[in-house]
Design an enzyme around this catalytic site. Structure first.
Site, PDB file in Angstrom:
ATOM      1  CD  GLU A  11     126.722 -10.742  -7.037  1.00 53.93           C
ATOM      2  OE1 GLU A  11     125.847 -11.028  -6.255  1.00 53.93           O
ATOM      3  OE2 GLU A  11     127.819 -10.085  -6.807  1.00 53.93           O
ATOM      4  CE1 TYR A  27     127.805  -9.160   3.261  1.00 51.88           C
ATOM      5  CE2 TYR A  27     128.636  -9.952   1.137  1.00 51.88           C
ATOM      6  CZ  TYR A  27     128.494  -8.827   2.184  1.00 51.88           C
ATOM      7  OH  TYR A  27     129.258  -7.532   2.048  1.00 51.88           O
ATOM      8  CG  ASP A  45     127.585  -2.942  -8.358  1.00 50.14           C
ATOM      9  OD1 ASP A  45     128.792  -3.476  -9.207  1.00 50.14           O
ATOM     10  OD2 ASP A  45     127.777  -3.397  -7.123  1.00 50.14           O
ATOM     11  NE  ARG A  86     126.371  -6.619  -8.639  1.00 50.16           N
ATOM     12  CZ  ARG A  86     127.184  -6.883  -7.286  1.00 50.16           C
ATOM     13  NH1 ARG A  86     126.310  -6.815  -6.489  1.00 50.16           N
ATOM     14  NH2 ARG A  86     128.223  -6.711  -7.334  1.00 50.16           N
ATOM     15  CD1 TRP A 100     132.278  -4.589   3.292  1.00 43.59           C
ATOM     16  CD2 TRP A 100     132.268  -6.710   2.267  1.00 43.59           C
ATOM     17  NE1 TRP A 100     133.387  -4.559   2.368  1.00 43.59           N
ATOM     18  CE2 TRP A 100     133.330  -5.912   1.728  1.00 43.59           C
ATOM     19  CE3 TRP A 100     131.974  -7.931   1.987  1.00 43.59           C
ATOM     20  CZ2 TRP A 100     133.893  -6.297   0.688  1.00 43.59           C
ATOM     21  CZ3 TRP A 100     132.953  -8.368   0.960  1.00 43.59           C
ATOM     22  CH2 TRP A 100     133.899  -7.675   0.193  1.00 43.59           C
ATOM     23  CG  HIS A 105     131.325  -2.298  -7.150  1.00 46.85           C
ATOM     24  ND1 HIS A 105     131.002  -3.817  -7.476  1.00 46.85           N
ATOM     25  CD2 HIS A 105     132.226  -2.749  -5.808  1.00 46.85           C
ATOM     26  CE1 HIS A 105     131.747  -4.607  -6.688  1.00 46.85           C
ATOM     27  NE2 HIS A 105     132.356  -4.196  -5.884  1.00 46.85           N
ATOM     28  CG  ASP A 112     124.878 -13.345  -1.440  1.00 44.65           C
ATOM     29  OD1 ASP A 112     125.234 -13.221  -0.014  1.00 44.65           O
ATOM     30  OD2 ASP A 112     125.955 -13.173  -2.299  1.00 44.65           O
ATOM     31  CD1 TRP A 116     125.794  -9.544  -0.783  1.00 44.82           C
ATOM     32  CD2 TRP A 116     125.785  -7.807  -2.239  1.00 44.82           C
ATOM     33  NE1 TRP A 116     126.421  -8.388  -0.142  1.00 44.82           N
ATOM     34  CE2 TRP A 116     126.316  -7.438  -1.015  1.00 44.82           C
ATOM     35  CE3 TRP A 116     125.489  -6.612  -3.192  1.00 44.82           C
ATOM     36  CZ2 TRP A 116     126.926  -6.079  -0.934  1.00 44.82           C
ATOM     37  CZ3 TRP A 116     126.128  -5.703  -2.948  1.00 44.82           C
ATOM     38  CH2 TRP A 116     126.703  -5.008  -1.874  1.00 44.82           C
ATOM     39  CG  ASP A 141     132.136  -2.555  -2.320  1.00 48.86           C
ATOM     40  OD1 ASP A 141     131.704  -1.286  -2.593  1.00 48.86           O
ATOM     41  OD2 ASP A 141     131.624  -3.335  -2.721  1.00 48.86           O
ATOM     42  CD  GLU A 142     134.348  -6.207  -3.502  1.00 48.21           C
ATOM     43  OE1 GLU A 142     134.748  -7.599  -3.402  1.00 48.21           O
ATOM     44  OE2 GLU A 142     133.234  -6.129  -4.308  1.00 48.21           O
TER      45      GLU A 142
END
Ligand code: ACM
Length: 680
Positions: free
Chosen positions: A460, A408, A184, A155, A383, A261, A410, A458, A316-317
């Site tokens: 971002e 986390y 990512d 990121r 997670w 991702h 962040d 993370w 993930d995701e």
């Protein structure tokens, strides 16, 4: 018992006439066992050093000592002896060590280089703070094998010198894994010789700040273009980082995201997506053999670069949206007898696992890899809470615990108005520290499969190295102690004293650690119970405005329980409403009362879609059928980047038994969140 030990320790240090803080007041993570004797080992006039260990380990220990300015002086009277032995009393972990300290001699023993390295860290930490080492014995070993930090270098890209600097710091606190989130959408960060477009294009984007890019055009740029932002590690850089880490007994775990991702890969190599168009897909096409060829080729280079037993394959995701209609994916599902897209994801993960296993390595994946059936040898990184980890160990797999609620890093570590913008949530160091990676529900055998714990940073909302360090330290110290120290020895008050000292040390060494000593703390309203006229009174919810099942704050009594929410929308104290009806509740005060004020606080944090209400109506009634309006409040709701709170209330003089409080959403939709309707 702990109090007794501490008191005994203090008594002993007083009896010995020693002014230095003792081992228990300094060492972080807290050691498994320590005993004291009178006297101390001082470094003044130099020390002799003797290391008895195989050549490779000896070199690393010498390096560790010299990095801490501990260089042998042959003429010195005092001595530090470091020995690798077959067995060390009281130790059964290769990372364990035993140190005996007398005024003239420190003897450190371990069964491996890692153990000796940790003995050196202990000695150096004590010396850094106290100047000398109190006499006694320390017998120490970790609770968990895996003690990790994850850095998200996609990121925002952080260069190799920065990574090396963090390796130095985390090694001091006996963290032994550095997980690099290398790929990512926001940028691919590792040179792969066979796929040059990954670093010629996919490592560069149109905006420096992730949030400008993500909410902007989300374009990639050619390397060298004037407005290209990003970067990557060359293979030479990676070798340097891996060796630097290995010299400090840290394993670098590379993460290569799949199947999702992966927007950056699928723009550089669009033929690997279901639609074959750049800028359209985040998920690889699982039906296309070319995807497997690509992943295997990339992983081959990755495994050549990273000697780690574990390779993280993401997982993930995944949106999986295109798979249901893609001719190649549907063909694959039919041929393999897969009944849904979750099983298609598992097909990919299992196939990649077979490949990784064939090279003598193992995979780690985020807990979504459980969804379509877990690959036979996979380790799960839990997670989304702890369920993934629990399921994994119950199925006989290892799990690394990193639930967002606790790990986390962040999230905000202090009151949001005192901090740089963060991803959201409120995760002070005390909450991180409160985490125990072994859920109570596990059997002894299942608990043994909890491999360890990790803090994730993370990035971002973390564009600079300075800010990244601010987020890592000191919260990673809590993770370090969770991972190392026996659960029964952990105590937050004691830890905090040691963490405050560690922050001082870190800042002295040039790390931008958050100044824990100036911590503001949780939202003041949340710290005490609010006794007001409506406390404990019944709340009736209009049928069109139920609270949302994930944000009940305890249910029907939440808005009159006297408990206010903190900085965190998910602290189980905020009640959330997502329907068009917003909030429409009626409080019965049991009898007609004189009322001077009615108010409720609302939260806005746009990232998870929580907005202030656009309209509030407050009304009163003596009989619950005829209401007179006390206040109509409107607010122009504007999306922003911050966490904010606003009180919507009325003040005056009235008498009523029933209070109706209605709040409706603005045109943005989303949630409205409140914690208490306060009537005075
Ligand atoms: C994750 O936070 N998506 C692993």
């Amino acid at each position: 018992m702990r109090r007794f030990i501490l008191a005994a320790t203090i008594l002993l240090s007083v009896a010995c006439g020693k002014e230095n803080p003792t081992i228990d007041e300094i060492l972080l993570p807290a050691p498994m066992h320590s005993e004291y004797a009178c006297g101390e080992f001082s470094f003044s006039n130099g020390v002799k050093i003797a290391i008895d260990a195989p050549e490779e380990e000896r070199k690393k220990i010498e390096l560790a000592l010299s990095n801490d300015g501990i260089v042998g002086k042959e003429s010195a009277k005092k001595e530090i002896k470091l020995l690798i032995k077959e067995r060390v009393a009281g130790i059964d972990s290769p990372e364990g060590y035993r140190i005996t300290i007398t005024p003239e001699l420190i003897t450190a023993e371990a069964t491996s280089g890692a153990g000796l390295f940790y003995a050196v860290q202990t000695i150096a930490q004590l010396r850094d703070t106290a100047g000398s080492i109190p006499c006694g014995t320390i017998t120490d070993q970790p609770r968990f094998e895996y003690r990790g930090l994850m850095l998200d270098v996609s990121r925002h890209f952080f260069g190799k010198e920065y990574v090396k600097k963090q390796i130095d710091a985390i090694a001091r606190y006996k963290i032994n894994r550095l997980h690099l989130h290398l790929t990512d959408a926001a940028g691919w960060r590792v040179e792969i010789k066979q796929y040059p477009r990954l670093t010629q294009l996919a490592a560069w984007r149109s905006q420096q700040l992730w949030k400008d890019w993500w909410y902007g055009d989300r374009q990639y740029r050619e390397e060298g273009a004037e407005d290209a932002h990003g970067g990557y590690y060359t293979q030479e850089d990676i070798r340097e980082i891996v060796k630097y880490a290995a010299d400090r007994y840290i394993t670098i775990i590379p993460e290569i995201e799949m199947p999702a991702h992966s927007e950056e890969v699928l723009t550089a190599y669009p033929e690997l997506s279901c639609t074959h168009e750049p800028y359209k897909q985040a998920d690889f096409c699982v039906g296309n053999e070319a995807t497997f060829e690509f992943l295997e080729n990339v992983l081959t280079e990755i495994m050549e670069l990273f000697p780690s037993e574990y390779i993280h394959i993401g997982g993930d995701e995944a949106g999986k949206a295109s798979w249901g209609t893609c001719p190649l994916c549907t063909k694959r599902m039919k041929e393999e007898g897969l009944t849904n897209v979750n099983e298609l994801q598992s097909y990919l993960i299992e196939r990649v696992e077979r490949f990784v296993n064939s090279k003598g390595r193992n995979i780690i994946g985020w807990d979504e890899i459980l969804e379509g059936g877990l690959a036979p040898n996979a380790t799960v990184m839990s997670w989304r809470g702890t369920d993934g980890g629990i399921k994994a160990v119950r199925a006989g797999h290892k799990a690394i615990m990193t639930p967002g609620e606790f790990c986390y890093l962040d999230s905000y570590q202090d009151a949001p108005h005192t901090q740089p913008q963060a991803f959201g949530g409120y995760l002070p160091i005390e909450k991180v520290y409160s985490y125990n990676p072994v859920p109570d529900s596990l059997s002894h055998q299942e608990a043994a499969l909890i491999y360890g714990v990790q803090g994730n940073v993370w990035a971002e909302y973390i564009p600079t190295e300075q800010q990244n360090e601010h987020m890592i330290y000191p919260r990673i110290l809590a993770i370090a102690e969770i991972g190392w120290s026996p659960q029964e020895k952990r105590d937050y008050t004691q830890f905090r004293t040691r963490a405050l000292n560690a922050v001082k040390q870190l800042r002295k060494k040039g790390y931008n650690a958050f100044d824990l000593s100036s911590e503001y703390g949780n939202r003041p309203q949340s710290l005490a119970t609010n006794n007001h006229l409506a406390k404990g009174k019944k709340v009736a919810y209009a049928p069109g405005s139920p609270y949302y099942p994930t944000y009940t704050a305890g249910g029907d009594s939440a808005l009159t329980d006297g408990v206010h929410g903190g900085w965190n929308n998910s602290d189980k104290r905020w009640q959330g409403f997502i329907g068009r009806g917003g909030i429409d509740v009626c409080i019965d005060l049991d009898e007609e009362l004189e009322i001077k004020s009615i108010a409720a606080d609302f939260m806005q944090i746009c990232e998870p879609g929580i907005y202030l209400p656009a309209e509030v109506e407050i009304a009163a009634s003596a009989d619950s059928s005829t209401f007179h309006t006390l206040a109509n409040i409107t607010h122009n709701v504007v999306r922003d980047d911050t966490l904010s709170f606003k009180s919507y209330g009325w003040e005056g003089n009235t008498k009523a038994r029933y209070i109706r409080y209605r709040a409706t959403r603005g045109k943005q939709g989303g949630f409205i969140f409140t914690d208490e309707i306060v009537i005075k």
